[in-house]
Enzyme design. Sequence first.
Site, PDB file in Angstrom:
ATOM      1  N   ASN A 208      34.721  42.894 -94.259  1.00 54.62           N
ATOM      2  CA  ASN A 208      33.623  42.431 -95.118  1.00 54.62           C
ATOM      3  C   ASN A 208      32.318  42.491 -94.338  1.00 54.62           C
ATOM      4  O   ASN A 208      32.282  42.927 -93.185  1.00 54.62           O
ATOM      5  CB  ASN A 208      33.896  41.016 -95.642  1.00 54.62           C
ATOM      6  CG  ASN A 208      34.119  40.026 -94.508  1.00 54.62           C
ATOM      7  OD1 ASN A 208      33.229  39.757 -93.706  1.00 54.62           O
ATOM      8  ND2 ASN A 208      35.330  39.479 -94.444  1.00 54.62           N
ATOM      9  N   ASP A 277      41.078  37.839 -97.697  1.00 54.95           N
ATOM     10  CA  ASP A 277      42.033  37.165 -98.578  1.00 54.95           C
ATOM     11  C   ASP A 277      43.287  37.999 -98.798  1.00 54.95           C
ATOM     12  O   ASP A 277      44.335  37.462 -99.159  1.00 54.95           O
ATOM     13  CB  ASP A 277      41.385  36.878 -99.932  1.00 54.95           C
ATOM     14  CG  ASP A 277      40.228  35.899 -99.815  1.00 54.95           C
ATOM     15  OD1 ASP A 277      40.356  34.945 -99.023  1.00 54.95           O
ATOM     16  OD2 ASP A 277      39.197  36.095-100.497  1.00 54.95           O
ATOM     17  N   LYS A 287      47.921  57.945 -88.611  1.00 55.68           N
ATOM     18  CA  LYS A 287      46.868  58.171 -89.586  1.00 55.68           C
ATOM     19  C   LYS A 287      47.437  58.829 -90.845  1.00 55.68           C
ATOM     20  O   LYS A 287      48.150  59.830 -90.775  1.00 55.68           O
ATOM     21  CB  LYS A 287      45.781  59.068 -88.987  1.00 55.68           C
ATOM     22  CG  LYS A 287      44.651  59.385 -89.956  1.00 55.68           C
ATOM     23  CD  LYS A 287      43.638  60.334 -89.336  1.00 55.68           C
ATOM     24  CE  LYS A 287      42.568  60.714 -90.354  1.00 55.68           C
ATOM     25  NZ  LYS A 287      41.578  61.665 -89.791  1.00 55.68           N
ATOM     26  N   PHE A 321      33.164  26.656 -95.359  1.00 51.72           N
ATOM     27  CA  PHE A 321      32.005  27.381 -95.873  1.00 51.72           C
ATOM     28  C   PHE A 321      32.396  28.037 -97.194  1.00 51.72           C
ATOM     29  O   PHE A 321      33.544  28.443 -97.379  1.00 51.72           O
ATOM     30  CB  PHE A 321      31.538  28.448 -94.886  1.00 51.72           C
ATOM     31  CG  PHE A 321      30.505  27.971 -93.913  1.00 51.72           C
ATOM     32  CD1 PHE A 321      29.203  28.460 -93.955  1.00 51.72           C
ATOM     33  CD2 PHE A 321      30.818  27.023 -92.946  1.00 51.72           C
ATOM     34  CE1 PHE A 321      28.246  28.014 -93.061  1.00 51.72           C
ATOM     35  CE2 PHE A 321      29.867  26.574 -92.042  1.00 51.72           C
ATOM     36  CZ  PHE A 321      28.571  27.081 -92.113  1.00 51.72           C
ATOM     37  N   LYS A 335      36.547  23.997-104.062  1.00 51.63           N
ATOM     38  CA  LYS A 335      37.116  24.317-102.748  1.00 51.63           C
ATOM     39  C   LYS A 335      37.189  23.072-101.866  1.00 51.63           C
ATOM     40  O   LYS A 335      38.163  22.868-101.137  1.00 51.63           O
ATOM     41  CB  LYS A 335      36.266  25.405-102.086  1.00 51.63           C
ATOM     42  CG  LYS A 335      36.858  26.009-100.815  1.00 51.63           C
ATOM     43  CD  LYS A 335      35.994  27.189-100.351  1.00 51.63           C
ATOM     44  CE  LYS A 335      36.590  27.870 -99.143  1.00 51.63           C
ATOM     45  NZ  LYS A 335      35.778  29.035 -98.704  1.00 51.63           N
ATOM     46  N   LYS A 339      41.091  22.082-100.964  1.00 49.75           N
ATOM     47  CA  LYS A 339      41.530  22.360 -99.599  1.00 49.75           C
ATOM     48  C   LYS A 339      41.418  21.140 -98.684  1.00 49.75           C
ATOM     49  O   LYS A 339      41.551  21.262 -97.464  1.00 49.75           O
ATOM     50  CB  LYS A 339      40.746  23.543 -99.034  1.00 49.75           C
ATOM     51  CG  LYS A 339      40.953  24.814 -99.865  1.00 49.75           C
ATOM     52  CD  LYS A 339      40.473  26.063 -99.181  1.00 49.75           C
ATOM     53  CE  LYS A 339      40.761  27.290-100.047  1.00 49.75           C
ATOM     54  NZ  LYS A 339      40.426  28.554 -99.383  1.00 49.75           N
TER      55      LYS A 339
END
Length: 397
Positions: A208, A277, A287, A321, A335, A339
């Site tokens: 990301n 995730d 490869k 976060f 969240k 959590k």
Amino acid sequence: MKKILLCVTGGIAAYKAATIASQLYQLGFEVKVMMSESSQKFITPLTLQTLSRNEVYTNTFEERNPNVVAHIDLADWADLAVVAPATANCIGKLANGIADDMITTTLLATTAPIMIAPAMNVNMYQHPAVQANMQKLADYGYRFVEPGEGLLACGYIGKGRLAEPEEIIACIKDFSAKQMDLPLEGKKVLITAGPTREQVDPVRYFTNYSSGKMGYAIARAAAGMGASVTLVSGPTALEKPAGVMFIPVESTDEMFHAVMKEYPEMDLVIKSAAVADYTPRIKYGEKVKKKNESWSVEMEKTTDILSVLGEKKERQVLVGFAAETGNLEGYALDKLKRKNLDMIVANNVAQEGAGFSVDTNRVVIYKKDGSAKEYPLLSKDKVAQEVLAQAMELMPL
């Protein structure tokens, strides 16, 4: 003790002042630099200005602010003055009350503690006059960082090499810790930062846009507040923060195991990493060659590290976060509850100045007691300080 006046005198070791200034800034100290005329032959004021984030002072008679006398203002400002490198010439002037440049004039006017890091030729260092001058300064209460032994720039081998920046930083931190109230002293803080990489084959991976800047800023700030900091980081292009235990990882699974190993001993955990995730169900050993017009990669869920931490939480304060692109409050509060977090730092990464890779952020901090605090656009270093200040309110005394 947060304000350091770094005085750089003229020797080949002046280049090490750049590392000292940079690492002090990363640790949360405010740094102002003074340079002698001869030191500018080895390193430029612009370099130290860039690394300290403050203007550099070089001339006693250059009074840019008409409301103050610069060298007296600096003398009063400093919590600690550090001379690194300190030449035999500078040491001799200070020992004999000579004030003929910006550095010596300021140091003779300050009531702040002064730390001297000598650097010179071995024969100069051993000369009776230099030894007598250092003894005189020690009798005045000056503190010394002993030079190292080895090959000197002049070609001699012996004592006189400037102590390494890490040693000087350690002396400053140790002295500062004894002089000031460090709010996180004695506390263990675990921070995760950066992205994770989920391998497809030896040359491809999913990741990301996280740069790690927010987590690294928190690690620097926590270390500056006296905490024992462990930073578990995915791959980034950032310089490792000074004064922290650094654990590099690649995948979400590696981060999970590194975090769980450290978790039981921690007082505060701040989970700022942007972990994947999902991960490829199959990881190819070689490869994958291009064959078809399309290629589907089947994915499976990774371990939800934050959820596991919430389930196993005992005495730890747990901060998460939430990087969102919409419905910030709804997703963040969900969240926070789901959590079992004590606090969550939420930001809309679609907003200008609050996304990945930039040096600023705009956050809202939600706590489990239902309180919320919204901040304007701030530097990530400032956000880090606010996050820690809010987290400390949740920690037992």
